[in-house]
Design an enzyme around this catalytic site. Structure first.
Site, PDB file in Angstrom:
ATOM      1  N   HIS A   1      38.364  64.098  54.002  1.00  0.00           N
ATOM      2  CA  HIS A   1      39.282  63.655  52.953  1.00  0.00           C
ATOM      3  C   HIS A   1      40.275  62.619  53.472  1.00  0.00           C
ATOM      4  O   HIS A   1      41.419  62.552  53.023  1.00  0.00           O
ATOM      5  CB  HIS A   1      39.999  64.863  52.345  1.00  0.00           C
ATOM      6  CG  HIS A   1      39.091  65.718  51.525  1.00  0.00           C
ATOM      7  ND1 HIS A   1      38.779  65.440  50.215  1.00  0.00           N
ATOM      8  CD2 HIS A   1      38.387  66.835  51.850  1.00  0.00           C
ATOM      9  CE1 HIS A   1      37.946  66.359  49.748  1.00  0.00           C
ATOM     10  NE2 HIS A   1      37.693  67.198  50.726  1.00  0.00           N
TER      11      HIS A   1
ATOM     12  N   SER B   1      41.841  69.892  52.121  1.00  0.00           N
ATOM     13  CA  SER B   1      41.294  69.465  50.835  1.00  0.00           C
ATOM     14  C   SER B   1      41.873  70.186  49.631  1.00  0.00           C
ATOM     15  O   SER B   1      41.926  69.619  48.536  1.00  0.00           O
ATOM     16  CB  SER B   1      39.770  69.636  50.842  1.00  0.00           C
ATOM     17  OG  SER B   1      39.409  70.997  51.022  1.00  0.00           O
TER      18      SER B   1
ATOM     19  N   LYS C   1      31.751  61.227  50.315  1.00  0.00           N
ATOM     20  CA  LYS C   1      32.974  61.092  49.515  1.00  0.00           C
ATOM     21  C   LYS C   1      33.300  59.606  49.360  1.00  0.00           C
ATOM     22  O   LYS C   1      32.715  58.936  48.525  1.00  0.00           O
ATOM     23  CB  LYS C   1      34.106  61.904  50.135  1.00  0.00           C
ATOM     24  CG  LYS C   1      33.830  63.414  50.058  1.00  0.00           C
ATOM     25  CD  LYS C   1      34.943  64.239  50.623  1.00  0.00           C
ATOM     26  CE  LYS C   1      34.752  65.724  50.348  1.00  0.00           C
ATOM     27  NZ  LYS C   1      33.515  66.298  50.891  1.00  0.00           N
TER      28      LYS C   1
END
Length: 420
Positions: free
Chosen positions: A235, A207, A266
């Site tokens: 991610h 990340s 996310k």
């Protein structure tokens, strides 16, 4: 004993902000205050900007009347404020209430929890999945259950803090290999050849740097040394790979990873929640023994419904993944051409390396004045001397949004002497 009315009167007469301080606490507070001053002096003090609007490409920040272009959220698909996602959350709130007031195995499992777990398992093409309050909890709850003193775990040195903390909780033999260093990983695998189980642990995408784990080579070593592979896909899930199924799809390795942990917080709605996807035996055992699962309240119904709707949207179109990729390439190409150092590997995490913590913080403030919302990252989030502004690209950004942001970087960069 005081009655409720008496206590109410007593507390109403206390001065606002009254707190009892012992002499020991006073000493501790002095120590803490000195530490805070040291952090400020080093230029690594992290101020929280207060957003007074929904998470979107344009946001409003407290004390600033003008809209800001948001380039530092993990809202990769731009779906956290999508009308259908919002409506799904509203409908669930009305039907199921705000929360369960309980853990899953007591009276905290609803039909929508099971439906979402089934959707996640199908999305990752795994037998089953289990929901957690966050991916931090998913990482904290896995290794202690899976591994014993007879086993070994091999972890990339730059893995996320939640992975590191989760591994600390287990009693397996622990090996840390150099970042993305396949030769070092193989040496560590040879060292633990007598272990009952060997588990290789890596972020799919790291990340802070936006670089990608060398998954094909890791899988080759896993096959050679009869090891399992775990990846954290926070991610990557939803936007990385042709259909957003993450790092293993990016490398055409679908089905070769044994355990996948990821987040709903996310790309998949941006609210909260995490999960583990894997074999049915593993998921069943986690339901029996994983402490963060057993001792945390069930995910709130609006969060569950919002994430479920995002998975429905992803199942009907791949446009979002294409937009993320094209926007990422546009930003990276223009910034490199301007003379900036951009870390990472074609990923929408685009760290602008600056080195000095104060420079990164000052540049972020100057960009804010130009209507660009970004944050400077410094120690301990990244190593000392590696401060940066981490720009994150979304499918919801337009080419003109990106051009405006790059132009602002160029203007501030020249003003500060970072580029010519």
């Amino acid at each position: 004993m005081f009655g409720a009315s008496t206590l109410s009167v007593l507390f109403s007469k206390l001065p606002y902000g009254w707190v009892r301080h012992s002499s020991a606490l006073a000493v501790t507070n002095e120590i803490l205050q000195n530490e805070l001053e040291n952090i400020k002096e080093a230029g690594t003090y992290k101020k929280e900007r207060v957003i007074v609007s929904k998470q979107a490409v344009e946001i409003f920040v407290e004390g600033n009347s003008k809209p800001l272009l948001n380039f530092c959220a993990n809202n990769y698909l731009g779906l956290s404020s999508h009308p259908e996602v919002i409506q799904a959350g509203i409908d669930a709130l009305k039907k199921y209430g705000a929360g369960l007031s309980s853990v899953r195995f007591i009276c905290g499992t609803q039909d929508i929890h099971k439906e979402l777990e089934e959707k996640i398992a199908r999305f990752h093409e795994r037998e089953d999945s289990i929901l957690y309050a966050s991916c931090f909890d998913a990482n904290a709850g896995l290794f202690e259950v899976l591994l014993t003193p007879e086993d070994a775990v091999l972890s990339d040195e730059l893995n996320h803090a939640s992975i590191i903390d989760g591994i600390r909780l287990c009693k397996a033999k622990k090996f840390r290999y150099k970042h993305k260093d396949i030769s070092d990983l193989e040496e560590k695998l040879k060292e633990c050849g007598d272990a009952r189980q060997r588990l290789i642990v890596t972020d799919g995408v790291f990340s802070m740097d936006g670089n990608v784990a060398p998954l094909p080579q890791i899988c080759d070593l896993a096959e050679k040394y009869k090891a399992m592979v775990f990846i954290d896909e926070c991610h990557a899930t939803g936007f990385f790979g042709v259909t957003g199924r993450g790092t293993e799809e990016y490398f055409n390795l679908s089905g070769q990873i044994d355990i996948i942990n990821s987040t709903l917080g996310k790309a998949l709605g941006g609210a909260a929640g995490g999960y583990t996807a894997g074999s049915k035996a593993l998921i069943d055992l986690l339901r029996q023994r994983s402490r963060p699962y057993l001792f945390s309240n069930a995910l709130p119904p609006p969060v569950v419904a919002s994430a479920s709707k995002v998975l429905d949207i992803l199942g009907s179109a791949s446009t979002y993944q294409e937009l993320v990729h094209s926007n990422t390439m546009h930003f990276r190409e223009r910034m490199v051409e301007a003379g900036f150092t951009i870390l990472g590997e074609n990923h929408p995490i685009c760290p602008v390396l600056l080195g000095d913590a104060k420079v990164a913080s000052h540049m972020a403030d100057k960009l804010l004045d130009k209507g660009i919302y970004v944050i400077g990252f410094s120690y301990p989030v990244v190593p000392k001397g590696k401060a940066r502004i981490r720009v994150q690209i979304s499918a919801a950004h337009t080419p003109s949004d990106i051009d405006r942001t790059v132009d602002a970087f160029i203007s501030v960069g020249r003003e500060m002497g970072i580029i010519k």
